[in-house]
Design a protein around this motif. Sequence first.
Motif, PDB file in Angstrom:
ATOM      1  N   ALA A   1       0.846  -1.191   0.000  1.00 35.15           N
ATOM      2  CA  ALA A   1       0.000   0.000   0.000  1.00 35.15           C
ATOM      3  C   ALA A   1       0.880   1.240   0.000  1.00 35.15           C
ATOM      4  O   ALA A   1       1.961   1.243   0.603  1.00 35.15           O
ATOM      5  CB  ALA A   1      -0.894  -0.010   1.231  1.00 35.15           C
ATOM      6  N   PRO A   2       0.464   2.306  -0.691  1.00 32.26           N
ATOM      7  CA  PRO A   2       1.229   3.556  -0.648  1.00 32.26           C
ATOM      8  C   PRO A   2       1.440   4.001   0.803  1.00 32.26           C
ATOM      9  O   PRO A   2       0.525   3.930   1.621  1.00 32.26           O
ATOM     10  CB  PRO A   2       0.350   4.541  -1.403  1.00 32.26           C
ATOM     11  CG  PRO A   2      -0.441   3.683  -2.340  1.00 32.26           C
ATOM     12  CD  PRO A   2      -0.702   2.423  -1.568  1.00 32.26           C
ATOM     13  N   GLY A   3       2.656   4.390   1.108  1.00 30.13           N
ATOM     14  CA  GLY A   3       3.000   4.815   2.461  1.00 30.13           C
ATOM     15  C   GLY A   3       3.543   3.699   3.339  1.00 30.13           C
ATOM     16  O   GLY A   3       4.113   3.958   4.388  1.00 30.13           O
ATOM     17  N   ALA A   4       3.371   2.459   2.906  1.00 35.28           N
ATOM     18  CA  ALA A   4       3.890   1.299   3.642  1.00 35.28           C
ATOM     19  C   ALA A   4       5.201   0.854   2.996  1.00 35.28           C
ATOM     20  O   ALA A   4       5.428   1.114   1.819  1.00 35.28           O
ATOM     21  CB  ALA A   4       2.882   0.166   3.613  1.00 35.28           C
ATOM     22  N   PRO A   5       6.075   0.196   3.741  1.00 34.23           N
ATOM     23  CA  PRO A   5       7.327  -0.294   3.139  1.00 34.23           C
ATOM     24  C   PRO A   5       7.032  -1.232   1.972  1.00 34.23           C
ATOM     25  O   PRO A   5       5.998  -1.896   1.949  1.00 34.23           O
ATOM     26  CB  PRO A   5       8.007  -1.045   4.280  1.00 34.23           C
ATOM     27  CG  PRO A   5       7.427  -0.460   5.514  1.00 34.23           C
ATOM     28  CD  PRO A   5       6.013  -0.099   5.165  1.00 34.23           C
TER      29      PRO A   5
ATOM     30  N   GLU B   1      11.391   4.981  -2.032  1.00 30.27           N
ATOM     31  CA  GLU B   1      11.484   5.793  -0.816  1.00 30.27           C
ATOM     32  C   GLU B   1      10.711   7.110  -0.939  1.00 30.27           C
ATOM     33  O   GLU B   1      10.006   7.517  -0.019  1.00 30.27           O
ATOM     34  CB  GLU B   1      12.947   6.081  -0.482  1.00 30.27           C
ATOM     35  CG  GLU B   1      13.154   6.870   0.796  1.00 30.27           C
ATOM     36  CD  GLU B   1      12.882   6.088   2.069  1.00 30.27           C
ATOM     37  OE1 GLU B   1      12.558   6.733   3.078  1.00 30.27           O
ATOM     38  OE2 GLU B   1      12.983   4.850   2.071  1.00 30.27           O
ATOM     39  N   PHE B   2      10.854   7.792  -2.077  1.00 26.78           N
ATOM     40  CA  PHE B   2      10.305   9.144  -2.218  1.00 26.78           C
ATOM     41  C   PHE B   2       9.131   9.242  -3.182  1.00 26.78           C
ATOM     42  O   PHE B   2       8.494  10.280  -3.273  1.00 26.78           O
ATOM     43  CB  PHE B   2      11.407  10.104  -2.671  1.00 26.78           C
ATOM     44  CG  PHE B   2      12.572  10.145  -1.733  1.00 26.78           C
ATOM     45  CD1 PHE B   2      12.458  10.731  -0.483  1.00 26.78           C
ATOM     46  CD2 PHE B   2      13.778   9.579  -2.081  1.00 26.78           C
ATOM     47  CE1 PHE B   2      13.524  10.756   0.394  1.00 26.78           C
ATOM     48  CE2 PHE B   2      14.862   9.598  -1.219  1.00 26.78           C
ATOM     49  CZ  PHE B   2      14.735  10.184   0.022  1.00 26.78           C
ATOM     50  N   GLY B   3       8.857   8.183  -3.931  1.00 29.14           N
ATOM     51  CA  GLY B   3       7.809   8.238  -4.940  1.00 29.14           C
ATOM     52  C   GLY B   3       8.340   8.883  -6.206  1.00 29.14           C
ATOM     53  O   GLY B   3       9.392   9.512  -6.220  1.00 29.14           O
ATOM     54  N   GLY B   4       7.612   8.719  -7.281  1.00 26.74           N
ATOM     55  CA  GLY B   4       8.017   9.319  -8.547  1.00 26.74           C
ATOM     56  C   GLY B   4       7.094   8.885  -9.662  1.00 26.74           C
ATOM     57  O   GLY B   4       6.743   7.704  -9.761  1.00 26.74           O
ATOM     58  N   GLY B   5       6.672   9.854 -10.466  1.00 23.91           N
ATOM     59  CA  GLY B   5       5.753   9.543 -11.547  1.00 23.91           C
ATOM     60  C   GLY B   5       4.465   8.975 -10.982  1.00 23.91           C
ATOM     61  O   GLY B   5       3.911   9.503 -10.023  1.00 23.91           O
ATOM     62  N   PRO B   6       4.005   7.861 -11.533  1.00 24.05           N
ATOM     63  CA  PRO B   6       2.749   7.289 -11.041  1.00 24.05           C
ATOM     64  C   PRO B   6       2.910   6.444  -9.774  1.00 24.05           C
ATOM     65  O   PRO B   6       1.934   5.967  -9.215  1.00 24.05           O
ATOM     66  CB  PRO B   6       2.308   6.397 -12.208  1.00 24.05           C
ATOM     67  CG  PRO B   6       3.589   5.960 -12.830  1.00 24.05           C
ATOM     68  CD  PRO B   6       4.514   7.149 -12.706  1.00 24.05           C
ATOM     69  N   ILE B   7       4.133   6.281  -9.304  1.00 29.21           N
ATOM     70  CA  ILE B   7       4.384   5.414  -8.147  1.00 29.21           C
ATOM     71  C   ILE B   7       4.391   6.233  -6.862  1.00 29.21           C
ATOM     72  O   ILE B   7       5.190   7.166  -6.714  1.00 29.21           O
ATOM     73  CB  ILE B   7       5.717   4.653  -8.310  1.00 29.21           C
ATOM     74  CG1 ILE B   7       5.650   3.784  -9.570  1.00 29.21           C
ATOM     75  CG2 ILE B   7       6.014   3.813  -7.075  1.00 29.21           C
ATOM     76  CD1 ILE B   7       6.947   3.121  -9.926  1.00 29.21           C
TER      77      ILE B   7
ATOM     78  N   VAL C   1      15.230   2.682  -8.735  1.00 30.02           N
ATOM     79  CA  VAL C   1      14.200   1.951  -7.991  1.00 30.02           C
ATOM     80  C   VAL C   1      14.228   2.271  -6.491  1.00 30.02           C
ATOM     81  O   VAL C   1      13.181   2.606  -5.921  1.00 30.02           O
ATOM     82  CB  VAL C   1      14.299   0.431  -8.245  1.00 30.02           C
ATOM     83  CG1 VAL C   1      13.384  -0.349  -7.303  1.00 30.02           C
ATOM     84  CG2 VAL C   1      13.954   0.127  -9.689  1.00 30.02           C
ATOM     85  N   PRO C   2      15.376   2.196  -5.805  1.00 29.62           N
ATOM     86  CA  PRO C   2      15.353   2.496  -4.364  1.00 29.62           C
ATOM     87  C   PRO C   2      14.861   3.916  -4.068  1.00 29.62           C
ATOM     88  O   PRO C   2      14.097   4.128  -3.131  1.00 29.62           O
ATOM     89  CB  PRO C   2      16.807   2.324  -3.931  1.00 29.62           C
ATOM     90  CG  PRO C   2      17.384   1.404  -4.945  1.00 29.62           C
ATOM     91  CD  PRO C   2      16.690   1.742  -6.230  1.00 29.62           C
TER      92      PRO C   2
END
Length: 124
Positions: free
Chosen positions: A40-44, A84-90, A79-80
């Motif tokens: 889930a977004p916000g979870a590891p 950790e910080f998000g990017g684009g659609p992720i 990827v790392p």
Amino acid sequence: DRGAVLAAVGAAATTGMKRTGGYVRAVARNSMKKKVGSSAPGAPPHVHVGTLKNLLFFAFDLQSESVVVGPVGFKGSAVPKVLEFGGGPIAKRPYMKPAQELAVANFAANIRVTNAIRFGSKIG
């Protein structure tokens, strides 16, 4: 005697910083669970193969008297950093920042810890 005391304090601080770095690494690794699908977004992030989890390291930098903790071995891959910080659609799925916060909370007696833990790697 002053030199011996300073040397002993320096050695103890070095040992403490190394232990803190190892603790942060362990917390980050343990936060990543082996599961199918995306976390889930916000979870590891979930572990599928284990590459990120297995490539988390820490090192004590004697010159700056600090510990560097983070992923290594991802040449040309963001990827790392994206996890950790998000990017684009992720959306971000932090694993290092929560580990740092837990370490600082658990080692709050050592005031130097809050400013001496750095996160980094040669990402991207």
